[in-house]
Design a protein around this motif. Structure first.
Motif, mmCIF file in Angstrom:
data_model
loop_
_atom_site.group_PDB
_atom_site.id
_atom_site.type_symbol
_atom_site.label_atom_id
_atom_site.label_comp_id
_atom_site.label_asym_id
_atom_site.label_seq_id
_atom_site.Cartn_x
_atom_site.Cartn_y
_atom_site.Cartn_z
ATOM 1 N N GLU A 1 0.835 -1.189 0.000
ATOM 2 C CA GLU A 1 0.000 0.000 0.000
ATOM 3 C C GLU A 1 0.878 1.249 0.000
ATOM 4 O O GLU A 1 0.405 2.360 -0.242
ATOM 5 N N HIS A 2 2.167 1.011 0.255
ATOM 6 C CA HIS A 2 3.130 2.114 0.197
ATOM 7 C C HIS A 2 3.139 2.751 -1.202
ATOM 8 O O HIS A 2 3.549 3.890 -1.335
ATOM 9 N N ILE B 1 0.374 5.257 -1.364
ATOM 10 C CA ILE B 1 0.742 6.255 -0.337
ATOM 11 C C ILE B 1 1.849 7.174 -0.866
ATOM 12 O O ILE B 1 1.795 8.397 -0.706
ATOM 13 N N ILE C 1 -4.780 -5.306 -7.187
ATOM 14 C CA ILE C 1 -4.517 -4.959 -5.780
ATOM 15 C C ILE C 1 -4.277 -3.455 -5.661
ATOM 16 O O ILE C 1 -4.765 -2.805 -4.740
ATOM 17 N N TYR D 1 -5.560 -1.184 -7.558
ATOM 18 C CA TYR D 1 -6.877 -0.553 -7.734
ATOM 19 C C TYR D 1 -7.618 -0.511 -6.400
ATOM 20 O O TYR D 1 -8.109 0.528 -5.962
ATOM 21 N N ARG D 2 -7.639 -1.666 -5.744
ATOM 22 C CA ARG D 2 -8.303 -1.792 -4.446
ATOM 23 C C ARG D 2 -7.670 -0.875 -3.406
ATOM 24 O O ARG D 2 -8.360 -0.168 -2.677
ATOM 25 N N ASN D 3 -6.349 -0.922 -3.340
ATOM 26 C CA ASN D 3 -5.619 -0.117 -2.355
ATOM 27 C C ASN D 3 -5.895 1.367 -2.529
ATOM 28 O O ASN D 3 -6.042 2.095 -1.551
ATOM 29 N N ASN E 1 -9.215 2.185 -1.177
ATOM 30 C CA ASN E 1 -9.223 2.006 0.276
ATOM 31 C C ASN E 1 -8.566 3.159 1.009
ATOM 32 O O ASN E 1 -8.916 3.466 2.138
ATOM 33 N N PHE F 1 -20.359 0.358 -5.350
ATOM 34 C CA PHE F 1 -19.764 0.073 -4.035
ATOM 35 C C PHE F 1 -18.518 0.912 -3.814
ATOM 36 O O PHE F 1 -18.273 1.423 -2.714
ATOM 37 N N LEU G 1 -11.987 2.839 3.217
ATOM 38 C CA LEU G 1 -12.503 1.584 3.775
ATOM 39 C C LEU G 1 -12.623 1.617 5.294
ATOM 40 O O LEU G 1 -13.594 1.114 5.856
ATOM 41 N N ILE G 2 -11.630 2.210 5.946
ATOM 42 C CA ILE G 2 -11.651 2.208 7.414
ATOM 43 C C ILE G 2 -12.864 2.984 7.933
ATOM 44 O O ILE G 2 -13.568 2.536 8.842
ATOM 45 N N VAL H 1 -15.885 0.872 7.361
ATOM 46 C CA VAL H 1 -15.983 -0.181 8.386
ATOM 47 C C VAL H 1 -16.512 0.399 9.694
ATOM 48 O O VAL H 1 -17.358 -0.198 10.358
ATOM 49 N N ARG H 2 -16.043 1.594 10.027
ATOM 50 C CA ARG H 2 -16.529 2.248 11.267
ATOM 51 C C ARG H 2 -18.035 2.475 11.196
ATOM 52 O O ARG H 2 -18.757 2.219 12.152
ATOM 53 N N THR I 1 -19.786 -1.022 11.463
ATOM 54 C CA THR I 1 -19.671 -1.769 12.716
ATOM 55 C C THR I 1 -20.057 -0.921 13.920
ATOM 56 O O THR I 1 -20.165 -1.432 15.025
ATOM 57 N N LEU J 1 -18.208 1.353 15.259
ATOM 58 C CA LEU J 1 -17.033 1.590 16.116
ATOM 59 C C LEU J 1 -16.884 3.089 16.417
ATOM 60 O O LEU J 1 -17.233 3.913 15.588
ATOM 61 N N LEU K 1 -20.543 -8.194 -7.039
ATOM 62 C CA LEU K 1 -19.806 -7.832 -5.826
ATOM 63 C C LEU K 1 -20.405 -8.588 -4.654
ATOM 64 O O LEU K 1 -21.614 -8.562 -4.446
ATOM 65 N N LEU L 1 1.213 -1.001 8.535
ATOM 66 C CA LEU L 1 0.161 -0.108 8.020
ATOM 67 C C LEU L 1 -1.217 -0.613 8.430
ATOM 68 O O LEU L 1 -2.116 0.183 8.714
ATOM 69 N N ALA M 1 -9.257 2.938 13.211
ATOM 70 C CA ALA M 1 -10.678 2.574 13.199
ATOM 71 C C ALA M 1 -11.258 2.536 14.612
ATOM 72 O O ALA M 1 -12.466 2.468 14.791
ATOM 73 N N GLY N 1 -4.132 -11.803 -2.578
ATOM 74 C CA GLY N 1 -3.410 -10.729 -1.916
ATOM 75 C C GLY N 1 -4.237 -9.463 -1.882
ATOM 76 O O GLY N 1 -4.977 -9.162 -2.819
ATOM 77 N N THR O 1 -4.893 -1.937 4.281
ATOM 78 C CA THR O 1 -6.181 -1.444 4.786
ATOM 79 C C THR O 1 -7.233 -2.553 4.728
ATOM 80 O O THR O 1 -8.037 -2.701 5.655
ATOM 81 N N ASP O 2 -7.200 -3.347 3.650
ATOM 82 C CA ASP O 2 -8.100 -4.500 3.573
ATOM 83 C C ASP O 2 -7.821 -5.487 4.704
ATOM 84 O O ASP O 2 -8.741 -6.058 5.285
ATOM 85 N N TYR P 1 -7.369 -9.542 -12.967
ATOM 86 C CA TYR P 1 -8.660 -9.675 -12.265
ATOM 87 C C TYR P 1 -9.282 -11.074 -12.383
ATOM 88 O O TYR P 1 -10.384 -11.301 -11.917
#
Lengths: 164, 421
Positions: free
Chosen positions: A68-69, A72, A90, A92-94, A97, A144, A154-155, A158-159, A162, A164, B24, B41, B49, B138, B142-143, B193
């Motif tokens: 994820e660096h 970043i 990955i 793309y997702r990161n 997120n 989504f 994402l964090i 999630v909060r 959940t 949190l 999804l 991280l 969180a 993988g 964050t995931d 993908y």
């Protein structure tokens, strides 16, 4: 949300080792990572990039490791958006997120060159190439993923989910 | 509707009767792990969180393996974060130096990732566990943080691609050659993908070691997972070590695939991926005699006992060529011990190779074998990007362990038969 900036163009298959080499992964500090962003393919990038600049690239941007660096470092370097023909999954997702805007736009990625000034409407996905007087349309972001962006990553999502 | 193994595993974990490509889904995670580069991280995100507990302490593993034994103070601080987090949440599957191994060799060996699992790891080579018939992929840190908190994650159901391998392999050709051949054919984004499903008579006769090597490098074709239907070979590997129940899934015969490739590999010689891309594949016999400076035998791709046996077979009674450094890294403590008991380590040391404690170290240019400007390495690892193992002006050729060993002996890229004849 609109973004305006000057473009840095990269080729196909830019891997995460090129975005941030593993020798710098003994830190998670965005500024330190940003100082070495793209070092092995463009040693001058980190010193010349300006806040708000945009990266354009060919296919499979961010392939390789899950670090994820990489997003970043790109975000830390002040990059406001990455436009590519396609992204490795990955990366793309990161990017979603941790809140780095990225757009898939095969047509635009092909035409945009280093130095071009772009104006990007993140909501509509319309990319104006001011330098070339051209307009491109990026692929729509899945609902989504839009929820993630709205939540702030994402964090935060999630909060919300959940309590949190 | 007929379904693929990947679709069936995801459907069960989403609590749905069936799922289809591009849908999804939110799925239950059976196992999640991170390493000393990615977990810091994730731990920061976990704290951000405001989480106070992990979803299940027996389904999370932290494995410091990349920069350990700690290579510098900054790395030591990162590894410390894992140890402290594991202590705070009483995680039984934190593996300290001396007990650890390269994560993707260690977790299957310990029976922690199992057939039918949805397993995620903050490391791209998590796809290795597809060799067990798991849906393993993988993700980023964050995931991992989200999974540690909720035990769930969102996925897009991937389209599946089927790779049918036929024929009979020549000597010194194995899983590494099969996956490099595949990447050479479809390219580094040829399965972007996608779920790569490896089948056919060649796969059915392949050992777990070779299956792990193949699924390990699915990510090098851009895939989300590489997966093999579990069978009696899987059963034999898993039954003695499983820490919890597991389930075998298989694809329906008439399941639909985005693409089907069928190859007879009977004529394939060992292959190497030339600098600077895993898709730049040539048969060893086709490339010029290239002098080398370093050989690395190990990693999550090829650091298992069977890999070391192949290398030892080539190196036995011979010496590493002058001017070449050969570094052998058993992937786990158990493999290290077994290699010692079998006399493999003695063969390596008498050949004047260095034998290291388990670490990912040189694969990613971390430590334990960094390349100088202008140097060339043959490595049994998985990536040969620009600067991957050291200086930006160094080069990496990827190969199987026998080719790497032969290259170490002859000081140039070589076919094992050149050494043994």
């Amino acid at each position: 949300m609109k973004i305006k900036g000057k473009t840095w163009k990269f080729a196909n298959d830019v891997d995460t080792d090129a975005i941030i080499a593993a020798r710098y992964l003994n830190t998670t500090d965005a500024k330190e990572l940003a100082a070495h962003c793209m070092e092995d393919i463009d040693p001058e990038f980190a010193s010349r990039v300006r806040p708000g600049d945009i990266i354009a690239a060919g296919k499979n941007f961010g392939c390789g490791s899950s670090r994820e660096h990489a997003p970043i470092a790109i975000k830390g370097a002040g990059i406001s958006c990455v436009v590519a023909q396609s992204f490795a999954r990955i990366f793309y997702r990161n990017s979603f997120n941790m809140g780095l805007p990225i757009l898939e736009c095969p047509e635009g990625a092909d035409r945009i060159q280093t130095g071009d000034e772009l104006e990007i409407d993140l909501d509509s996905g319309v990319i104006q190439n001011i330098t070339r007087k051209e307009t491109y349309r990026a692929q729509a972001i899945a609902p989504f993923m839009q929820k993630l962006i709205k939540a702030g990553g994402l964090i935060e999502y999630v909060r919300e989910q959940t309590g949190l | 509707m007929p379904k693929t193994i990947s679709e069936k595993i995801l459907a069960d974990h989403a609590g749905k009767p069936e799922v289809s490509p591009d849908e999804l889904v939110e799925v239950r995670i059976d196992f999640a792990h991170g390493n000393d580069i990615t977990a810091p991280l994730a731990i920061e995100a976990f704290r951000r969180a405001g989480a106070k507990k992990v979803f299940d302490r027996e389904r999370i593993s932290l494995v410091p393996d990349h920069f350990v034994p700690n290579k510098d103070i900054a790395s030591a601080i990162q590894a410390r974060m894992l140890a402290d987090f594991a202590k705070e949440f009483d995680l039984p599957y934190y593996f300290e130096v001396g007990r650890m191994g390269v994560e993707h060799a260690l977790l299957p060996e310990q029976g922690l990732v199992l057939p039918g699992d949805v397993a995620i790891g903050a490391d791209s080579h998590t796809c290795t566990y597809g060799a067990l018939g798991a849906f393993a992929t993988g993700v980023g840190s964050t995931d991992l943080a989200a999974a540690m908190i909720t035990g769930r994650l969102w996925f897009k159901v991937p389209q599946s691609m089927k790779f049918i391998f036929k024929g009979k392999l020549r000597p010194w050709v194995g899983g590494k050659d099969m996956i490099l051949y595949t990447i050479g054919k479809i390219g580094v984004d040829g399965a972007r993908y996608r779920a790569m499903e490896f089948t056919g008579e060649l796969i059915e006769s392949l050992s777990m070691t070779d299956r792990f090597s193949m699924c390990n490098m699915a990510i090098e074709a851009g895939a989300k997972v590489g997966i093999i239907t579990p069978d009696s070979i899987t059963q034999e590997y898993v039954s003695a070590r499983a820490k919890r129940p597991y389930k075998f899934y298989s694809s329906d015969p008439d399941a639909s695939y985005e693409a089907v490739y069928e190859w007879d590999l009977s004529d394939l010689e060992p292959v190497v991926a030339m600098p600077h891309s895993p898709q730049n594949v040539k048969q060893v016999t086709e490339i010029p005699k290239t002098p080398i400076d370093q050989v690395v035998i190990g990693s999550c791709t090829n650091g298992r006992l069977e890999d070391l046996r192949l290398a030892a077979q080539v190196m036995k009674g011979r010496k590493v060529a002058r001017g070449v450094r050969c570094i052998v890294i058993p992937a786990t403590q158990r493999i290290y011990l077994e290699a010692m008991e079998e006399g493999l380590l003695e063969i390596f040391i008498e050949a004047e190779a260095a034998v290291s404690t388990p670490t990912c170290g040189p694969c990613l240019g971390g430590h334990m074998g960094i390349l100088a400007p202008g140097e060339t390495a043959v490595a049994t690892t998985n990536r040969n990007f620009v600067g991957r193992m050291g200086h930006v002006d160094s080069k990496v050729y990827l190969s199987n362990p026998a080719v790497a060993a032969a290259s170490a002996i002859l000081g140039r890229i070589a076919h094992p038969e050149e050494v043994l004849s």
